[in-house]
Design a protein around this motif. Structure first.
Motif, PDB file in Angstrom:
ATOM      1  N   LEU B  64       0.926  -1.170   0.062  1.00 44.22           N
ATOM      2  CA  LEU B  64      -0.106  -0.114   0.003  1.00 44.22           C
ATOM      3  C   LEU B  64       1.052   1.186   0.043  1.00 44.22           C
ATOM      4  CD1 LEU B  64      -2.574  -1.234   2.459  1.00 44.22           C
ATOM      5  CD2 LEU B  64      -3.037  -1.203  -0.070  1.00 44.22           C
ATOM      6  N   GLN B  86      -0.451   6.559   5.859  1.00 39.74           N
ATOM      7  CA  GLN B  86      -1.857   6.194   5.839  1.00 39.74           C
ATOM      8  C   GLN B  86      -2.582   6.524   6.863  1.00 39.74           C
ATOM      9  OE1 GLN B  86      -4.030   1.919   7.069  1.00 39.74           O
ATOM     10  NE2 GLN B  86      -2.202   1.827   5.635  1.00 39.74           N
ATOM     11  N   HIS B  88      -6.640   7.007   7.032  1.00 32.72           N
ATOM     12  CA  HIS B  88      -8.125   5.976   7.422  1.00 32.72           C
ATOM     13  C   HIS B  88      -8.290   5.334   6.004  1.00 32.72           C
ATOM     14  CE1 HIS B  88     -11.453   5.826   9.770  1.00 32.72           C
ATOM     15  NE2 HIS B  88     -12.220   5.988   8.820  1.00 32.72           N
ATOM     16  N   THR B  89      -9.279   4.361   6.052  1.00 32.24           N
ATOM     17  CA  THR B  89      -9.659   3.677   5.016  1.00 32.24           C
ATOM     18  C   THR B  89     -11.304   3.721   4.826  1.00 32.24           C
ATOM     19  OG1 THR B  89      -7.903   2.113   5.050  1.00 32.24           O
ATOM     20  CG2 THR B  89     -10.077   1.240   4.061  1.00 32.24           C
ATOM     21  N   GLY B  91     -15.005   2.675   2.895  1.00 28.25           N
ATOM     22  CA  GLY B  91     -15.480   1.734   2.237  1.00 28.25           C
ATOM     23  C   GLY B  91     -16.959   1.354   2.013  1.00 28.25           C
ATOM     24  N   ASP B  92     -17.575   2.426   2.266  1.00 33.30           N
ATOM     25  CA  ASP B  92     -19.104   2.359   2.317  1.00 33.30           C
ATOM     26  C   ASP B  92     -19.572   1.717   0.994  1.00 33.30           C
ATOM     27  OD1 ASP B  92     -19.152   3.627   4.854  1.00 33.30           O
ATOM     28  OD2 ASP B  92     -20.219   5.096   4.416  1.00 33.30           O
ATOM     29  N   VAL B 102     -12.815   0.000  -1.976  1.00 37.83           N
ATOM     30  CA  VAL B 102     -12.442   0.327  -0.675  1.00 37.83           C
ATOM     31  C   VAL B 102     -10.957   1.104  -0.875  1.00 37.83           C
ATOM     32  CG1 VAL B 102     -11.191  -0.519   1.296  1.00 37.83           C
ATOM     33  CG2 VAL B 102     -13.395  -1.626   0.366  1.00 37.83           C
ATOM     34  N   VAL B 104      -7.793   3.277   0.461  1.00 42.79           N
ATOM     35  CA  VAL B 104      -7.031   3.556   1.798  1.00 42.79           C
ATOM     36  C   VAL B 104      -6.501   5.089   1.406  1.00 42.79           C
ATOM     37  CG1 VAL B 104      -5.013   3.048   2.916  1.00 42.79           C
ATOM     38  CG2 VAL B 104      -6.366   1.123   1.717  1.00 42.79           C
ATOM     39  N   HIS B 241       1.232  22.405  22.220  1.00 48.41           N
ATOM     40  CA  HIS B 241      -0.031  22.416  22.249  1.00 48.41           C
ATOM     41  C   HIS B 241      -0.928  23.589  21.604  1.00 48.41           C
ATOM     42  CE1 HIS B 241      -0.651  18.891  24.722  1.00 48.41           C
ATOM     43  NE2 HIS B 241       0.188  19.393  25.580  1.00 48.41           N
TER      44      HIS B 241
END
Lengths: 243, 243
Positions: B64, B86, B88-89, B91-92, B102, B104, B241
């Motif tokens: 990937l 990476q 988030h993935t 895939g809805d 899907v 990535v 911060h």
DNA sequence: CTAATAGTGTCTCTAAGACAGTATTCC
DNA sequence: GGAATACTGTCTTAGAGACACTATTAG
């Protein structure tokens, strides 16, 4: 072998080689004061004699999160995990010797694992102390790259304890601040000062909510501890830093 | 239509419906003092008149991360991004109307985007100010769920500025502390005190390394600023911060 | 000279950690 | 009573933020 793969308009079939997508889960809980992970044993080759993280293929018409919830319930009988979030996707070619498998890994945290054998699969499932599962040798040798996935998940959990309210997902509602502190101590592997811990938790608005009720002391005696509910916030501000 | 999908031993073909896996990239950089994202225009239906994040299908025999590096180079000519991870993935079902995809998603940070049109594709690519890309209307309407992906990536980037040295990926080597501060100001959208910023950066060991050299002041004059290299650490401790 | 940018010093406030002291229970 | 657990108080120290002050340049 022919399958029912339909090639949509505008896509060249050679551009997307056959890929299977699975959702695998790292289910963490605390039992006997120690961080534990749920592992399953798969009989069939190429899993012979090795253990794996629970998981499975995604279905058509379900989201990744839905697939994770379904797998969790199939494996543990738990309908809802207080914490269930995707954390990384693994897709190296060859990580599964049978075919190209892309795995979306989820971290689940539950206060107690009910009836493990309640899973719909006939597979054997066990709660394993993290130290043994990570050892890589002995009874609980992990298949494929699942040892890496497990390590990543635990690193993630340790970091999330600092900045989110994930700790409350490890305990039943209501809980005492000692129980909550034991979560940090078990996951971080270090003792915390009870007094300072209490002050930090209570000074973070929305982390926990007092019930006004008290629990009975344990068999060793002691002042009856106050009971709390999980708060509404998900992000700790200020964070609860590790030493 | 028949394809060359091979069904491996031990798998029920109905368990893994046809899924395409893509790697899509959110390429962030700072230009004109503003956070910008790289978008591409795809002519063909169903992209008609909408823009998208650069990306494409994963190839056989590439990881990937390798796919992400390849896409980045195809799109920007940049061989190496100082930051490429990476995050988030997605895939809805139905997020791509043509088939189950899907994706990535990767976050890339580059100091400058070279020749955008150097991409191997004939597609049009543009650097777009983040505020316009997120607006959802006007020229840069995004396809599918790419607006959500972009928002998630920016949230991620803002958080990473606090705990990691990702800020140095936005600037060329060497850089001045003002340039580094402008990164924080552009991504967070808030002004920071120059003196306090300097002290915090220099008190975090390994964040930046002094070169001993100085840059020429800008056209407005001022004391010649000291030049720094990126440090070796990736994790900021203590964190920087946000207010 | 003034304006602008770079960098330093100093004060206040908050939060963390160490640790002593008090309260309430079991045995 | 003693031991154990649940709190509370206090002291010290580190870091963040506000902001005044000095240094060095362009014009």
């Amino acid at each position: 072998m022919a399958t029912n793969v339909r090639i949509p308009v505008g896509y060249d079939p050679r551009s997307f080689p056959p890929v299977a997508v699975t959702v695998d889960m790292v289910v963490l809980t605390i039992a006997d004061g120690v961080l534990q992970v749920l592992l399953v044993e798969r009989g069939a080759e190429p899993f012979e004699g090795s253990w794996a993280l629970p998981g499975g293929f995604i279905h058509e018409d379900e989201t990744l999160d839905d697939a994770a919830r379904r797998e969790l319930e199939e494996e543990t009988g738990t309908q809802v995990a207080p914490y269930l979030q995707q954390f990384h996707t693994y897709g190296d070619p060859g990580r599964d010797p049978r075919m190209r498998v892309v795995t979306v890994a989820y971290l689940a945290v539950v206060p107690t694992v009910g009836d493990i054998s309640a899973g719909t699969d006939a597979r054997l499932a066990e709660l394993v102390p993290l130290t043994r599962a990570l050892k890589g040798t002995g009874r609980y040798r992990l298949a494929f790259d699942h040892r890496v996935i497990l390590r990543d998940a635990v690193d993630q959990a340790r970091a999330l304890l600092e900045t989110t309210s994930i700790a409350t997902a490890f305990v039943d509602d209501p809980f005492t601040l000692s129980e909550l502190r034991h979560v940090y101590e078990a996951v971080w592997g270090q003792a915390l000062d009870p007094g300072n811990f209490r002050r930090k938790v209570l000074s973070t608005p929305g982390f926990v909510v007092a019930t006004g009720r008290h629990a009975r002391p344990g068999p060793e005696g002691g002042k009856p501890p106050e009971l709390f509910h999980p708060g509404t916030i998900t992000r700790l501000d200020p964070a609860l830093h590790r030493a």
